[in-house]
Enzyme design. Structure first.
Site, short mmCIF file in Angstrom:
data_model
loop_
_atom_site.label_atom_id
_atom_site.label_comp_id
_atom_site.label_asym_id
_atom_site.label_seq_id
_atom_site.Cartn_x
_atom_site.Cartn_y
_atom_site.Cartn_z
N ARG A 234 -5.70 -31.33 -29.74
CA ARG A 234 -6.42 -29.98 -30.91
C ARG A 234 -7.06 -29.57 -31.51
O ARG A 234 -7.46 -31.01 -32.52
CB ARG A 234 -4.85 -30.21 -31.96
CG ARG A 234 -3.56 -30.04 -30.89
CD ARG A 234 -2.84 -28.77 -29.77
NE ARG A 234 -2.25 -28.48 -29.44
CZ ARG A 234 -1.55 -28.51 -28.42
NH1 ARG A 234 -2.83 -28.89 -27.59
NH2 ARG A 234 -0.77 -28.07 -27.87
N GLU A 263 -9.51 -21.43 -32.41
CA GLU A 263 -9.70 -21.18 -30.92
C GLU A 263 -8.46 -19.74 -30.52
O GLU A 263 -9.22 -19.15 -30.04
CB GLU A 263 -9.46 -22.60 -30.50
CG GLU A 263 -7.60 -23.02 -30.50
CD GLU A 263 -7.71 -23.92 -29.55
OE1 GLU A 263 -8.33 -24.92 -28.90
OE2 GLU A 263 -6.49 -23.97 -28.37
N HIS A 295 -9.75 -24.31 -23.90
CA HIS A 295 -8.35 -25.35 -23.44
C HIS A 295 -7.75 -25.46 -22.10
O HIS A 295 -6.87 -24.89 -21.12
CB HIS A 295 -7.42 -24.36 -24.77
CG HIS A 295 -6.12 -25.51 -25.63
ND1 HIS A 295 -6.14 -25.32 -26.06
CD2 HIS A 295 -5.47 -25.94 -24.62
CE1 HIS A 295 -4.88 -26.33 -26.77
NE2 HIS A 295 -4.71 -26.54 -25.15
P1 NAD Z 1 2.09 -38.45 -26.76
O1 NAD Z 1 3.63 -37.94 -27.53
O2 NAD Z 1 2.75 -39.24 -25.46
O3 NAD Z 1 1.54 -39.20 -27.74
C1 NAD Z 1 1.17 -38.87 -28.51
C2 NAD Z 1 0.32 -40.86 -29.37
O4 NAD Z 1 -0.11 -39.81 -30.50
C3 NAD Z 1 1.75 -40.89 -29.68
O5 NAD Z 1 1.95 -42.14 -29.44
C4 NAD Z 1 1.68 -41.50 -31.32
O6 NAD Z 1 2.66 -42.51 -31.43
C5 NAD Z 1 0.68 -41.04 -31.57
N1 NAD Z 1 0.09 -40.55 -33.58
C6 NAD Z 1 0.95 -39.45 -34.14
N2 NAD Z 1 0.63 -39.75 -34.79
C7 NAD Z 1 -0.92 -40.47 -35.16
C8 NAD Z 1 -1.34 -40.37 -36.36
N3 NAD Z 1 -0.99 -40.19 -37.52
N4 NAD Z 1 -2.29 -41.68 -35.67
C9 NAD Z 1 -2.79 -41.87 -34.80
N5 NAD Z 1 -2.33 -41.88 -33.65
C10 NAD Z 1 -0.83 -41.25 -33.65
O7 NAD Z 1 1.52 -36.97 -26.00
P2 NAD Z 1 0.32 -36.84 -25.09
O8 NAD Z 1 1.34 -36.21 -23.85
O9 NAD Z 1 -0.62 -37.57 -24.26
O10 NAD Z 1 -0.11 -35.78 -25.76
C11 NAD Z 1 -1.31 -35.74 -26.74
C12 NAD Z 1 -1.66 -34.44 -27.24
O11 NAD Z 1 -2.58 -33.97 -26.54
C13 NAD Z 1 -0.51 -33.53 -27.71
O12 NAD Z 1 -0.06 -33.22 -28.80
C14 NAD Z 1 -1.09 -32.66 -26.92
O13 NAD Z 1 -1.60 -32.61 -28.43
C15 NAD Z 1 -1.79 -32.57 -26.39
N6 NAD Z 1 -2.97 -32.21 -25.06
C16 NAD Z 1 -3.82 -30.87 -25.24
C17 NAD Z 1 -3.90 -30.59 -23.50
C18 NAD Z 1 -4.58 -29.69 -23.30
O14 NAD Z 1 -4.88 -28.70 -22.46
N7 NAD Z 1 -5.83 -29.58 -23.68
C19 NAD Z 1 -2.67 -30.40 -22.79
C20 NAD Z 1 -1.75 -31.83 -23.01
C21 NAD Z 1 -1.44 -31.43 -24.41
#
Ligand code: NAD
Length: 329
Positions: A234, A263, A295
């Site tokens: 994000r 964005e 994105h």
């Molecule tokens: P997920 O929930 O499986 O993993 C997120 C991880 O981040 C978890 O292990 C969690 O413990 C960790 N986390 C939470 N707070 C934290 C902190 N303060 N410091 C460090 N780590 C922390 O999520 P995911 O499916 O792996 O997705 C991650 C992120 O990717 C989503 O939240 C979303 O914002 C982003 N995303 C972007 C796109 C895109 O098209 N660009 C698509 C999907 C997801």
């Protein structure tokens, strides 16, 4: 028949959802506009709204939705930082927590390779019949230390890919997955240690109050000179002013962004013929050794199929009165 109002609709949304809806029979109306307090009145008479990452559902929007009889907000994405869950009242909220971690992790890898091998630059050159190599000197990813912030579904796939390149991976997460750490061969370290020791840093944590601007002037100061930064998570994880300063003075050597702090008014839109510009985005786009995609990381056919099928099933589960594992409380 469940009436669903789709917001921020693109042609590809219609294509995939119309196909899956053949099995569900929802009465779908597609709106191009985003859902916010101004457009929320459009939802009168609908049972559910279906939204994406740039729609904003704050307290006021929830109040309008509830007044209009909307019972469900169905996010067709994983992240839900754009929805104020504390003020959802009686409106229920579902999301698609996992559609393709490969799509996003592979895109992060694509951005990384673009930066390390300056592919965006060579593409522009060879198209003009310029076959020189000056200015295209890259570096091997092999042997480097990669720091991964957030080792959830996407972070773990990215780590696996990076291990395939022959890197040392260090990671920071508030919840440690020790089993994955052993199986994939990476090491959890404190955030400061990750910042200090990584040649490449990739962000895969969600946007929360704790992670907002986790990359700022203080954290950047701890990084190695010439570090490469990748963000497919994000935009608000990075303080853009600090990033611009660090790129200008060479502290950060390369950047790959799929997301950007401000964005919302630009990404996923064609602004070619508009005079509207964002100063920081324009500065970033003028920087060498930086690539920005709009994105796009989620955008694979596998992911869109899963998003459409899971969103339809989420809506059905809620209106059938079943327990929905993807409901956000
Ligand atoms: P997920 O929930 O499986 O993993 C997120 C991880 O981040 C978890 O292990 C969690 O413990 C960790 N986390 C939470 N707070 C934290 C902190 N303060 N410091 C460090 N780590 C922390 O999520 P995911 O499916 O792996 O997705 C991650 C992120 O990717 C989503 O939240 C979303 O914002 C982003 N995303 C972007 C796109 C895109 O098209 N660009 C698509 C999907 C997801």
């Amino acid at each position: 028949m469940v009436k669903v109002a789709f917001f921020n609709t693109k042609e590809y949304d219609k294509e995939f959802f119309n196909e899956y809806n053949k099995n569900y029979g929802f009465d779908i109306t597609y709106f191009e506009s985003e859902l916010n307090t101004e457009t929320a009145p459009l939802t009168k008479g609908y049972d559910a709204v279906c939204i994406f990452v740039h729609d904003k559902v704050n307290k006021e929007t929830f109040e309008i939705l509830e007044k209009n009889g909307v019972k469900l907000v169905a996010l067709r994405c994983a992240g839900f930082n754009n929805v104020d869950l504390e003020h959802k009242g009686n409106v229920r909220v579902v999301r698609v927590p996992q559609y393709s971690p490969y799509a996003v992790a592979e895109h992060a890898c694509a951005l990384l390779l673009n930066v390390t091998r300056k592919l965006y630059k060579s593409y522009q050159r060879t198209r003009k019949y310029n076959f020189t190599l000056d200015g295209l000197l890259g570096f091997d990813i092999h042997g480097k230390t990669v720091g991964v912030i957030g080792t959830g579904k996407i972070g773990k796939v990215f780590i696996k890919i990076m291990k395939g390149f022959g890197t040392r991976v260090i990671a920071y997460d508030v919840f440690k997955d020790e089993k994955a750490s052993q199986e994939l061969g990476f090491e959890y370290v404190p955030l400061d240690e990750l910042l200090t020791n990584s040649d490449i840093i990739s962000l895969h944590c969600p946007l929360t109050p704790e992670t907002e601007n986790i990359i700022n002037s203080n954290s950047i100061a701890k990084m190695k000179n010439g570090v490469v930064l990748i963000n497919c998570s994000r935009g608000q994880l990075i303080d853009t002013n600090s990033l611009i300063e660090a790129m200008s003075n060479g502290k950060i050597g390369g950047v790959g962004l799929d997301v950007y702090e401000d964005e919302d008014e630009f990404f996923l839109r064609d602004m070619t013929n508009s005079y509207k510009r964002d100063t920081n985005l324009s500065i970033l786009l003028s920087m060498p050794n930086l690539i920005i995609t709009s994105h796009q990381a989620f955008f694979t056919s596998e992911a869109l199929n899963k998003i459409a099928s899971d969103t339809c099933q989420n809506i059905k589960d809620i209106f059938d009165g079943k327990v929905c594992a993807n409901e956000l409380k």
